[in-house]
Write a protein that holds these residues in place. Structure first.
Motif, PDB file in Angstrom:
ATOM      1  N   SER A   1     -24.139  30.570   8.994  1.00 56.34           N
ATOM      2  CA  SER A   1     -23.336  31.655   8.418  1.00 56.34           C
ATOM      3  C   SER A   1     -24.168  32.541   7.495  1.00 56.34           C
ATOM      4  O   SER A   1     -23.968  33.753   7.431  1.00 56.34           O
ATOM      5  CB  SER A   1     -22.129  31.088   7.667  1.00 56.34           C
ATOM      6  N   GLN A   2     -25.130  31.926   6.799  1.00 47.21           N
ATOM      7  CA  GLN A   2     -25.976  32.725   5.915  1.00 47.21           C
ATOM      8  C   GLN A   2     -27.010  33.553   6.689  1.00 47.21           C
ATOM      9  O   GLN A   2     -27.652  34.432   6.107  1.00 47.21           O
ATOM     10  CB  GLN A   2     -26.657  31.822   4.885  1.00 47.21           C
ATOM     11  N   ARG A   3     -27.146  33.282   7.972  1.00 50.45           N
ATOM     12  CA  ARG A   3     -27.946  34.153   8.846  1.00 50.45           C
ATOM     13  C   ARG A   3     -27.130  35.341   9.348  1.00 50.45           C
ATOM     14  O   ARG A   3     -27.633  36.180  10.083  1.00 50.45           O
ATOM     15  CB  ARG A   3     -28.421  33.368  10.075  1.00 50.45           C
ATOM     16  N   GLY A   4     -25.863  35.385   8.977  1.00 53.66           N
ATOM     17  CA  GLY A   4     -25.000  36.467   9.420  1.00 53.66           C
ATOM     18  C   GLY A   4     -24.166  36.126  10.635  1.00 53.66           C
ATOM     19  O   GLY A   4     -23.457  36.991  11.169  1.00 53.66           O
TER      20      GLY A   4
ATOM     21  N   LYS B   1     -20.248  22.911   0.205  1.00 51.66           N
ATOM     22  CA  LYS B   1     -19.090  23.794   0.385  1.00 51.66           C
ATOM     23  C   LYS B   1     -19.412  25.201  -0.125  1.00 51.66           C
ATOM     24  O   LYS B   1     -19.077  26.207   0.519  1.00 51.66           O
ATOM     25  CB  LYS B   1     -17.858  23.253  -0.330  1.00 51.66           C
ATOM     26  N   ALA B   2     -20.088  25.267  -1.271  1.00 49.06           N
ATOM     27  CA  ALA B   2     -20.450  26.567  -1.824  1.00 49.06           C
ATOM     28  C   ALA B   2     -21.420  27.296  -0.902  1.00 49.06           C
ATOM     29  O   ALA B   2     -21.325  28.525  -0.727  1.00 49.06           O
ATOM     30  CB  ALA B   2     -21.072  26.390  -3.210  1.00 49.06           C
ATOM     31  N   GLU B   3     -22.351  26.578  -0.290  1.00 52.60           N
ATOM     32  CA  GLU B   3     -23.288  27.188   0.637  1.00 52.60           C
ATOM     33  C   GLU B   3     -22.563  27.726   1.872  1.00 52.60           C
ATOM     34  O   GLU B   3     -22.892  28.798   2.385  1.00 52.60           O
ATOM     35  CB  GLU B   3     -24.360  26.171   1.043  1.00 52.60           C
ATOM     36  N   CYS B   4     -21.582  26.977   2.367  1.00 53.04           N
ATOM     37  CA  CYS B   4     -20.783  27.464   3.496  1.00 53.04           C
ATOM     38  C   CYS B   4     -19.984  28.708   3.108  1.00 53.04           C
ATOM     39  O   CYS B   4     -19.942  29.700   3.849  1.00 53.04           O
ATOM     40  CB  CYS B   4     -19.835  26.361   3.982  1.00 53.04           C
ATOM     41  N   ASP B   5     -19.365  28.642   1.938  1.00 58.29           N
ATOM     42  CA  ASP B   5     -18.554  29.781   1.482  1.00 58.29           C
ATOM     43  C   ASP B   5     -19.408  31.029   1.264  1.00 58.29           C
ATOM     44  O   ASP B   5     -18.957  32.156   1.487  1.00 58.29           O
ATOM     45  CB  ASP B   5     -17.819  29.412   0.185  1.00 58.29           C
ATOM     46  N   ALA B   6     -20.650  30.821   0.839  1.00 57.36           N
ATOM     47  CA  ALA B   6     -21.546  31.957   0.595  1.00 57.36           C
ATOM     48  C   ALA B   6     -21.811  32.736   1.874  1.00 57.36           C
ATOM     49  O   ALA B   6     -22.051  33.946   1.835  1.00 57.36           O
ATOM     50  CB  ALA B   6     -22.863  31.468  -0.006  1.00 57.36           C
ATOM     51  N   GLY B   7     -21.743  32.052   3.011  1.00 58.24           N
ATOM     52  CA  GLY B   7     -21.951  32.724   4.284  1.00 58.24           C
ATOM     53  C   GLY B   7     -20.663  33.154   4.960  1.00 58.24           C
ATOM     54  O   GLY B   7     -20.699  33.732   6.050  1.00 58.24           O
TER      55      GLY B   7
END
Length: 391
Positions: A25-28, A117-123
């Motif tokens: 997700s953080q890759r877009g 969870k925060a890393e997932c939400d960030a994306g």
């Protein structure tokens, strides 16, 4: 029910699944993370006595079991223990190192769950907890995933559904069934990092609660020197959990009860004394164990009354006590599952299935099983990151 389009669907919101979802997700990439459980990452929450042994500074490929022992090298190199520790430090999670390179949270395993969870939400990951999978089909350009809530059409599908260990918190064979559906072979599974059970007569009476330093070895595998704990059903403790991953039913295990010491020298120094044999051994072993161990081999009497051959027999047994476990305590008590999706069916650099474009397997569902001490979590982080970087 209308189909929704998304780039990536991740099935399994445990350690590997959240890592994969966060990375993709953080890759877009648009990511939906689906799990049949209502509670997030129960296996992380209960790990390490509630403090999560989240990695190991000594992580290397030789700490993992697999039919292909080289398979894990690429993922571990692409995302190492140092990379995950950097992430932990970025979130200012307090941690400490115990023995043998094991890193634990100071406060709670919940810190690691919150980080993921925060890393997932960030994306912008879409969460679908408490959602079961009805079917998965390959279609042109990807997959159709039908769940109890909605239907998804995705380009990439990451399976992070875990193994069979600890079914009370939701473990199932879903990932293996899906792999078979797509023609991937499964290396036979077995409980790993699990206590072993014994016939009571083989444990010299009631020794539950006794713990001792020991070097343990299965017939096929390295020796591990850590504690052994006697239980009502058999033996546990770190040394036993380690060798359980290498043990198969019917095989013998060998225990050196005095690693780094010389029982023969001890007996030589005490052979003319009036001290009873268990009392001599009690300087080095728990008294209750020394009493039961000696009573099973010889009549208890003063040291000076034993023949040299009798003391030699006791010394040899102390350094090479060979016993055959009846079995293990099974998946209910196993920390992980040995075996899984055959690594020959996967690309080591991407974790993608060789013959099914867009399909990835990560974490415990794959035939990569780490030693006790944070290695399995590191495999989850590494494999999840790699798949999330390519899906």
């Amino acid at each position: 029910m209308a189909e929704q389009e998304i780039d990536v669907v991740v099935i399994g919101a445990g350690a590997a699944g959240m890592m994969a979802a966060a990375t993709a997700s953080q890759r877009g990439r648009g990511v939906a993370l689906i799990d049949h459980s209502e509670r997030l990452a129960e296996k992380i929450r209960i790990s390490g006595g509630g403090r999560c042994n989240f990695t190991n500074t000594q992580t290397a490929a030789d700490r993992y079991l697999s039919r292909n022992p080289h398979f894990c090298k690429s993922a571990l190199a692409q995302y190492s223990q140092h990379d995950f520790l950097e992430l932990v430090n970025r979130y200012q999670i307090a941690w400490h190192e115990k023995k043998l390179g094991q890193l634990f949270c100071d406060d709670s395993a919940q810190d690691i769950i919150d980080l993921l969870k925060a890393e997932c939400d960030a994306g912008g990951t879409l969460w679908r907890m408490g959602t079961s999978i009805a079917s998965v089909e390959q279609v042109a350009g990807g997959f159709t995933v039908r769940s109890s809530r909605e239907h998804w059409r995705c380009q990439s599908l990451i399976i992070a559904s875990g193994g069979l260990s600890i079914p009370p918190i939701g473990a199932t064979g879903f990932g293996y069934d899906l792999a078979r559906q797509f023609g991937l072979a499964i290396v036979p599974t077995a409980p790993a990092l699990v206590p072993l059970t014994f016939d009571p007569k083989d444990l010299y009476g009631e020794l539950a609660g006794v713990s001792l330093d020991c070097e343990a070895r299965a017939e096929n595998g390295p020796a591990f020197r850590e504690n052994v704990l006697f239980t009502h059903k058999g033996v546990s403790g770190p040394a036993i959990l380690q060798i359980s991953s290498y043990w198969s039913p019917g095989e013998t295990i060998a225990l050196d009860l005095l690693p780094g010491r010389d029982a023969r020298q001890l007996f030589e120094e005490a052979k003319r004394s009036d001290a009873l044999l268990p009392n001599v051994l009690a300087d080095w072993l728990p008294k209750r164990f020394a009493q039961a161990f000696c009573a099973a081999l010889v009549d208890i009497r003063p040291m000076k009354q034993y023949r040299p051959a009798e003391l030699e027999q006791v010394a040899a047994r102390l350094h090479d006590w060979q016993v055959v476990p009846c079995g293990s305590q099974g998946y209910k008590k196993a920390e992980v599952t040995r075996g899984g999706v055959d690594t020959n069916a996967l690309q080591s650099k991407t974790l993608a299935a060789r013959n099914v474009p867009g399909l990835y397997f990560v974490g415990e569902v794959v035939d990569v099983t780490g030693w006790l001490g944070g290695y399995n979590f590191q495999w989850a982080w590494s494999s999840g990151w790699v798949a999330g970087s390519h899906a």
